[in-house]
Design an enzyme around this catalytic site. Structure first.
Site, PDB file in Angstrom:
ATOM      1  N   ALA A 194       0.815  -1.227   0.000  1.00  0.00           N
ATOM      2  CA  ALA A 194       0.000   0.000   0.000  1.00  0.00           C
ATOM      3  C   ALA A 194       0.845   1.273   0.000  1.00  0.00           C
ATOM      4  O   ALA A 194       0.551   2.222  -0.719  1.00  0.00           O
ATOM      5  CB  ALA A 194      -0.935   0.004   1.207  1.00  0.00           C
ATOM      6  N   THR A 233      -5.065 -10.438  13.056  1.00  0.00           N
ATOM      7  CA  THR A 233      -6.099  -9.437  12.775  1.00  0.00           C
ATOM      8  C   THR A 233      -5.613  -8.477  11.697  1.00  0.00           C
ATOM      9  O   THR A 233      -4.496  -7.961  11.771  1.00  0.00           O
ATOM     10  CB  THR A 233      -6.444  -8.660  14.063  1.00  0.00           C
ATOM     11  OG1 THR A 233      -6.886  -9.609  15.031  1.00  0.00           O
ATOM     12  CG2 THR A 233      -7.528  -7.624  13.824  1.00  0.00           C
ATOM     13  N   CYS A 316      17.296   1.287   3.689  1.00  0.00           N
ATOM     14  CA  CYS A 316      17.488   0.112   4.536  1.00  0.00           C
ATOM     15  C   CYS A 316      17.242   0.522   5.966  1.00  0.00           C
ATOM     16  O   CYS A 316      17.477   1.658   6.354  1.00  0.00           O
ATOM     17  CB  CYS A 316      18.856  -0.477   4.222  1.00  0.00           C
ATOM     18  SG  CYS A 316      20.022  -0.618   5.506  1.00  0.00           S
TER      19      CYS A 316
END
Ligand code: PLP
Length: 389
Positions: A194, A233, A316
């Site tokens: 996303a 969840t 990183c």
């Protein structure tokens, strides 16, 4: 005093994280007030579940998948690992030489498929390797995060099909920047994140082709979420933001970004830079600029002091700049330590090239003086130059 002194930082590191799209932010905030767990049967749980499934359907529609084949997870590192462990545990694994560490670390014993000098995958070697490996899992990124180089996924998928292999595509950098349907091209699975397309951090998905849906073994077991394929969840606010980001992501913006990128690249070349991978098809927002004689880390620090955010190699977690395996694989030699990545976000302003180039020209002049053996100015010495690592 430059004309940009005191301005907001210029963010040119979209391949590390895209700028959050306003619709994604609004959807994320709206979802925060839902108290229920999507797995609960009561009314609050059902409201959360309803938003989860609405988001799943929107994401599936966008990427040409069936809603039941979208497996939500924390991001693309997990999605890549899910594909490699879930589909590849009984198969020989082949990975591209320029894959992200998410893939490299999940398949440490994989056979590496070399890339050509322009950064694209070497299809002839892939063909030869596949002829020797029965039923392999091939992992190939759609577009590289450091150079923007686009791999020939359709051709790789055909080779996989011809040799009875399956293909996992890491489409993290390509999503919303290229118009491809990787599942339709024959991929067994596709990883999406996303935050790389203007959504929130902390959500991603593995899209699985219907033919491989039953074969996907879970990487994380637990409460049976995601049809038993990923326990835990779901991060509902981030997933709602993920779906909303896709609603507003417009490929129409791509030509504008390409023009800004080309302006940056042309100006940088005039100043002495080498544009890495520029002979291959590339993402519209990305350029990888090598400046012989100045370490990538020095360039990133100097640009940061000028208020410009770019990166060296892949971002990183330790914040350190490691030598780029991508540029090494392309055979860049010492130049690999001197390259930075400039990646324009979806909302880059038209003034971005001028502002970037004003700072970059100073940097290039400094590299030139260094190469010519002239000493640096005191301001330049103030930016410590570490060894190339
Ligand atoms: N794959 C590619 C090509 C990437 O560029 C990245 C992030 O830089 C990842 C995977 C990992 O994505 P995430 O940050 O969602 O774990």
């Amino acid at each position: 005093m430059t004309p940009f002194a005191g301005a907001e930082p210029l963010y040119l590191d979209a391949n590390a994280t895209e700028t959050l799209r306003p619709a994604a932010r609004a959807a994320l905030i709206a979802a925060l007030v839902l108290v229920g767990n999507p797995a609960s049967v009561h009314a609050e749980g059902r409201a959360a579940r309803s938003l989860l499934e609405k988001s799943r359907a929107a994401i599936a529609r966008h990427f040409g998948a069936r809603p039941q084949d979208v497996v939500f997870c924390s991001g693309a590192t997990e999605a890549d690992a899910m594909a490699i462990h879930g589909l590849g545990s009984n198969r020989p694994i082949l990975i591209g030489a320029t894959e992200h560490d998410a893939v490299r670390a999940a398949a440490p014993n994989a056979t590496t498929i070399p890339v050509n000098a322009d950064g694209t995958i070497d299809l002839a070697t892939l063909d030869r390797l596949l002829a020797r490996q029965n039923g392999a899992l091939v992992c190939l990124m759609a577009a590289n995060n450091e150079t923007g180089v686009i791999h020939p996924i359709a051709e790789a998928a055909s080779l996989c099909a011809a040799h009875g292999a399956i293909l996992h595509v890491d489409a993290v950098q390509a999503a919303c920047r290229l118009d491809y349907d990787y599942l339709a091209l024959g991929a067994a699975s596709v990883a999406i994140s996303a935050h790389k397309l203007g959504g929130p951090k902390g959500a991603g998905a593995l899209l699985v082709a219907p033919a491989h849906a039953d074969a996907l073994a879970p990487l994380i077991r637990g409460g049976g979420q995601e049809r038993g394929r990923r326990g835990g969840t779901q991060n509902l606010p981030a997933i709602a933001g993920f779906a909303a980001a896709l609603d507003t992501a417009q490929l129409g913006n791509v030509a504008r970004l390409a023009a800004l990128r080309d302006a940056i690249e042309a100006g940088a070349r005039e100043a002495g830079a080498i544009a890495v991978g520029a002979d291959a098809p590339r993402l519209p927002n990305t350029t990888c600029l090598a400046l012989p004689g100045l370490s990538a880390e020095t360039q990133v620090i100097a640009l940061d002091l000028d208020g410009i955010c770019v990166s060296a190699g892949s971002a990183c977690s330790s914040g350190k700049v490691a030598r780029s395996h991508v540029l090494d694989a392309m055979g860049l030699g010492a130049l690999a330590g001197c390259a930075i990545r400039v990646s324009l976000p979806w909302n880059a302003s038209d003034t971005a090239p001028a502002r970037f180039l004003a700072a970059y020209r100073r940097l290039a002049a400094r590299a030139l003086r260094k190469r010519d053996g002239f000493s640096t100015s005191p301001e330049e010495r103030a930016v410590a130059e570490p060894a190339i690592i």
